[in-house]
Design an enzyme around this catalytic site. Structure first.
Site, PDB file in Angstrom:
ATOM      1  N   THR A  85       0.811  -1.271   0.065  1.00  0.00           N
ATOM      2  CA  THR A  85       0.193   0.034   0.089  1.00  0.00           C
ATOM      3  C   THR A  85       0.863   1.290   0.057  1.00  0.00           C
ATOM      4  O   THR A  85       1.701   1.365   1.019  1.00  0.00           O
ATOM      5  CB  THR A  85      -0.891   0.175   1.179  1.00  0.00           C
ATOM      6  OG1 THR A  85      -1.677  -1.003   1.228  1.00  0.00           O
ATOM      7  CG2 THR A  85      -1.727   1.375   1.369  1.00  0.00           C
ATOM      8  N   ASN A 110       1.671  -8.616  11.590  1.00  0.00           N
ATOM      9  CA  ASN A 110       2.339  -7.479  11.390  1.00  0.00           C
ATOM     10  C   ASN A 110       1.504  -6.370  11.877  1.00  0.00           C
ATOM     11  O   ASN A 110       0.426  -6.491  11.901  1.00  0.00           O
ATOM     12  CB  ASN A 110       2.757  -7.379   9.747  1.00  0.00           C
ATOM     13  CG  ASN A 110       1.859  -6.853   9.006  1.00  0.00           C
ATOM     14  OD1 ASN A 110       1.540  -5.546   9.212  1.00  0.00           O
ATOM     15  ND2 ASN A 110       0.993  -7.115   8.338  1.00  0.00           N
ATOM     16  N   PHE A 114       1.112   0.989   7.590  1.00  0.00           N
ATOM     17  CA  PHE A 114       1.283   1.711   6.351  1.00  0.00           C
ATOM     18  C   PHE A 114       2.717   2.554   6.420  1.00  0.00           C
ATOM     19  O   PHE A 114       2.611   3.660   6.047  1.00  0.00           O
ATOM     20  CB  PHE A 114       0.156   2.644   6.101  1.00  0.00           C
ATOM     21  CG  PHE A 114      -1.024   1.991   5.556  1.00  0.00           C
ATOM     22  CD1 PHE A 114      -0.909   0.813   5.137  1.00  0.00           C
ATOM     23  CD2 PHE A 114      -2.233   2.958   5.321  1.00  0.00           C
ATOM     24  CE1 PHE A 114      -2.226   0.272   4.613  1.00  0.00           C
ATOM     25  CE2 PHE A 114      -3.362   2.303   4.877  1.00  0.00           C
ATOM     26  CZ  PHE A 114      -3.404   0.780   4.616  1.00  0.00           C
ATOM     27  N   SER A 173      -6.592  -2.696   6.328  1.00  0.00           N
ATOM     28  CA  SER A 173      -5.476  -2.853   7.210  1.00  0.00           C
ATOM     29  C   SER A 173      -6.017  -2.703   8.643  1.00  0.00           C
ATOM     30  O   SER A 173      -6.739  -1.691   8.915  1.00  0.00           O
ATOM     31  CB  SER A 173      -4.458  -1.821   6.914  1.00  0.00           C
ATOM     32  OG  SER A 173      -3.375  -1.665   7.741  1.00  0.00           O
ATOM     33  N   ASN A 175      -4.129  -2.033  10.990  1.00  0.00           N
ATOM     34  CA  ASN A 175      -3.003  -1.201  11.731  1.00  0.00           C
ATOM     35  C   ASN A 175      -2.910   0.264  11.486  1.00  0.00           C
ATOM     36  O   ASN A 175      -2.150   1.035  11.854  1.00  0.00           O
ATOM     37  CB  ASN A 175      -1.594  -1.538  11.310  1.00  0.00           C
ATOM     38  CG  ASN A 175      -1.659  -3.253  11.688  1.00  0.00           C
ATOM     39  OD1 ASN A 175      -1.876  -3.653  12.641  1.00  0.00           O
ATOM     40  ND2 ASN A 175      -1.068  -3.954  10.617  1.00  0.00           N
ATOM     41  N   THR A 176      -3.856   0.726  10.916  1.00  0.00           N
ATOM     42  CA  THR A 176      -3.970   2.465  11.047  1.00  0.00           C
ATOM     43  C   THR A 176      -5.588   2.736  11.594  1.00  0.00           C
ATOM     44  O   THR A 176      -6.483   2.220  10.985  1.00  0.00           O
ATOM     45  CB  THR A 176      -4.391   2.691   9.346  1.00  0.00           C
ATOM     46  OG1 THR A 176      -3.062   2.501   8.866  1.00  0.00           O
ATOM     47  CG2 THR A 176      -4.638   4.327   9.251  1.00  0.00           C
ATOM     48  N   LYS A 211     -10.278  -3.923  -1.291  1.00  0.00           N
ATOM     49  CA  LYS A 211      -9.632  -4.744  -0.429  1.00  0.00           C
ATOM     50  C   LYS A 211     -10.235  -5.140   0.933  1.00  0.00           C
ATOM     51  O   LYS A 211     -10.332  -4.034   1.537  1.00  0.00           O
ATOM     52  CB  LYS A 211      -8.055  -4.719  -0.363  1.00  0.00           C
ATOM     53  CG  LYS A 211      -7.692  -6.052   0.209  1.00  0.00           C
ATOM     54  CD  LYS A 211      -6.059  -6.158   0.177  1.00  0.00           C
ATOM     55  CE  LYS A 211      -5.416  -7.349   1.033  1.00  0.00           C
ATOM     56  NZ  LYS A 211      -3.830  -7.357   0.854  1.00  0.00           N
ATOM     57  N   ASN A 240      -7.663  -9.175   3.670  1.00  0.00           N
ATOM     58  CA  ASN A 240      -6.363  -8.596   4.368  1.00  0.00           C
ATOM     59  C   ASN A 240      -6.190  -9.558   5.508  1.00  0.00           C
ATOM     60  O   ASN A 240      -6.835 -10.672   5.836  1.00  0.00           O
ATOM     61  CB  ASN A 240      -6.661  -7.009   4.983  1.00  0.00           C
ATOM     62  CG  ASN A 240      -5.433  -6.319   4.456  1.00  0.00           C
ATOM     63  OD1 ASN A 240      -4.416  -6.758   5.180  1.00  0.00           O
ATOM     64  ND2 ASN A 240      -5.556  -5.137   3.844  1.00  0.00           N
TER      65      ASN A 240
HETATM   66  C1  LIG Z   1       4.275  -7.927   6.298  1.00  0.00           C
HETATM   67  C2  LIG Z   1       2.976  -7.816   5.500  1.00  0.00           C
HETATM   68  C3  LIG Z   1       2.702  -6.392   5.114  1.00  0.00           C
HETATM   69  C4  LIG Z   1       1.574  -6.146   4.547  1.00  0.00           C
HETATM   70  N1  LIG Z   1       1.291  -5.212   4.014  1.00  0.00           N
HETATM   71  C5  LIG Z   1       0.061  -4.903   3.175  1.00  0.00           C
HETATM   72  C6  LIG Z   1      -0.101  -3.781   2.759  1.00  0.00           C
HETATM   73  O1  LIG Z   1       0.660  -2.894   2.643  1.00  0.00           O
HETATM   74  N2  LIG Z   1      -1.379  -3.536   2.118  1.00  0.00           N
HETATM   75  C7  LIG Z   1      -2.406  -4.592   2.069  1.00  0.00           C
HETATM   76  O2  LIG Z   1      -3.196  -4.337   1.254  1.00  0.00           O
HETATM   77  N3  LIG Z   1      -2.227  -5.714   2.289  1.00  0.00           N
HETATM   78  C8  LIG Z   1      -0.759  -5.792   3.198  1.00  0.00           C
HETATM   79  N4  LIG Z   1      -0.592  -7.186   3.591  1.00  0.00           N
HETATM   80  C9  LIG Z   1      -1.721  -8.300   3.667  1.00  0.00           C
HETATM   81  C10 LIG Z   1      -1.289  -9.240   2.499  1.00  0.00           C
HETATM   82  O3  LIG Z   1      -1.714  -8.607   1.131  1.00  0.00           O
HETATM   83  C11 LIG Z   1      -2.500 -10.200   2.536  1.00  0.00           C
HETATM   84  O4  LIG Z   1      -3.675  -9.679   2.297  1.00  0.00           O
HETATM   85  C12 LIG Z   1      -2.578 -11.028   3.876  1.00  0.00           C
HETATM   86  O5  LIG Z   1      -1.023 -11.236   4.285  1.00  0.00           O
HETATM   87  C13 LIG Z   1      -2.964 -12.549   3.637  1.00  0.00           C
HETATM   88  O6  LIG Z   1      -2.242 -13.286   2.692  1.00  0.00           O
HETATM   89  P1  LIG Z   1      -1.068 -14.340   3.080  1.00  0.00           P
HETATM   90  O7  LIG Z   1      -1.748 -15.317   4.104  1.00  0.00           O
HETATM   91  O8  LIG Z   1      -0.707 -15.152   1.657  1.00  0.00           O
HETATM   92  O9  LIG Z   1      -0.023 -13.609   3.668  1.00  0.00           O
HETATM   93  C14 LIG Z   1       0.511  -7.525   4.382  1.00  0.00           C
HETATM   94  C15 LIG Z   1       0.797  -8.638   4.912  1.00  0.00           C
HETATM   95  C16 LIG Z   1       2.010  -8.714   5.594  1.00  0.00           C
HETATM   96  C17 LIG Z   1       2.332 -10.351   6.102  1.00  0.00           C
END
Ligand SMILES: Cc1cc2nc3c(=O)[nH]c(=O)nc-3n(C[C@H](O)[C@H](O)[C@H](O)COP(=O)(O)O)c2cc1C
Length: 364
Positions: A85, A110, A114, A173, A175-176, A211, A240
């Protein structure tokens, strides 16, 4: 592919997760990630939104937040890459440490919040790669201290629409503070209508997706599906990271605050994907993400309703070789079940369920 990952694995595992991530990005940028060894099996190719996807597997948002390596990721064999993002202005995110490995659970938590280099840098990098081909999407967000969230997203749309093959509005997300409130029906409808208008003003028309979080009530899911269909957005990314902590987590880090991703997210995010497919009546392409770690997982997402599949956490644990395994395994599973293409298998579980319920009801 030279197995850089196999050589570097012990070092990467010994480093804190964010340092390992930075090293991985540097290695990928230097070409150490290698190239896909073989062309994708033709059965994996499909058109979505009128665009050609060589395969449906794609690296999820968060891996390359600042558009440092989209072309190297495409060379690795991902069907497409999602940047972001990205927030309008640069911001540092939350204090470290803010990424935690849950080794025993195949998961991460995590609370990055952002961290972003901002739109100026991302736009400059995307401008430099203009015309290079390959599908690159941009995932947009808002600054934490911004007084006007809608204006932030609109700026993201305006500045990236002509550079992106698709856009993702990230309102999920965890976290915001307050971000997920943008998923409420009236707020989301207003936001998406304004962003569609901002997109029209640019003269470019990349598909616009939203999303969503996996932590929604059935009523909230129904609202989002209704808003998606009413506004005419082009798709939904499901989902997410989760704030839930499913029972059975074993890792010492399970109590850390933040969004949980990886294996424990697979079942709830796939159930939500199926719900969204039913609620949108299969009329919108859905992107399935959450806990994919194998070909069988990717296939389950497609059968539940995903046209395209993303993963992130499993790559942290298994390395880039996983991508080739998933693609060849997925092609085998499709052929085994008599599908001629990925597109034919999208939502197949619902067809099976409908047939079973017709049979029960005596419909022929
Ligand atoms: C370290 C980390 C950073 C992430 N940063 C973002 C982000 O910036 N924007 C977003 O839409 N999702 C973010 N995600 C979520 C992933 O895109 C995904 O939706 C989520 O991790 C589930 O998929 P997974 O189980 O294959 O990791 C992040 C995930 C992780 C682990």
């Amino acid at each position: 592919m030279p197995d850089f990952y196999a050589l570097a694995r012990p070092l990467l595992r010994a480093l804190p997760p964010e340092s390992a991530h930075r090293l991985t990005l540097a290695a990928v940028a230097a070409g150490l990630g290698g190239r896909a060894a073989t062309a994708d099996p033709p059965i994996l190719a499909q058109q979505v939104w009128g665009r050609d996807f060589p395969n449906p597997i794609w690296i999820a948002a968060g891996f390359d937040k600042d558009a440092l390596v989209p072309d190297a990721l495409l060379r690795l064999g991902f069907g497409f890459a999602e940047i972001g993002t990205v927030t309008p202005r640069q911001q540092p995110g939350n204090p470290t440490p803010r990424v935690f490995r849950l080794d025993e659970d195949g998961a991460l938590i995590n609370r990055l919040g952002f961290n972003s280099g901002g739109l100026d840098r991302v736009v400059a990098r995307l401008e430099r790669r203009r015309g290079r081909g390959g599908i690159v999407g941009v995932n947009i967000g808002r600054n934490r201290d911004s007084a006007d969230a809608v204006a932030d997203y609109a700026e993201g749309v305006r500045r990236t629409a002509s550079l992106a093959d698709y856009l993702v509005v990230n309102v999920s997300s965890p976290n915001t503070p307050g971000l997920r409130d943008l998923q409420a029906r009236a707020v989301l409808e207003d936001l998406l209508r304004q962003l569609l208008a901002a997109r029209s003003e640019t003269g470019a028309s990349p598909p616009l997706l939203v999303k969503i979080a996996p932590d929604l009530s059935p009523g909230e899911c129904a609202d989002i599906a209704a808003v998606a269909l009413a506004t005419g957005i082009d798709g939904i990314v499901v989902a997410n990271t989760t704030l839930a902590r499913p029972p059975g987590l074993r890792s010492p880090a399970k109590g850390e605050a933040g969004g949980l991703s990886g294996r424990p997210l697979f079942a709830p995010s796939t159930a939500l994907l199926g719900d969204m497919y039913r609620l949108t009546e299969g009329r919108l392409p859905l992107i399935g993400v959450g806990g994919v770690a194998s070909a069988a997982d990717a296939y389950a997402k497609i059968r539940a309703g995903a046209s395209l599949v993303q993963l992130y956490t499993a790559l942290v644990f298994a390395g880039p070789a996983l991508l080739g395994e998933i693609k060849s395994g997925l092609a085998d599973l499709l052929r085994r079940d008599g599908f001629a293409s990925v597109a034919e298998a999208v939502g197949a579980d619902h067809v099976k369920l409908a047939a079973a319920s017709d049979e029960r009801d005596g419909v022929t």
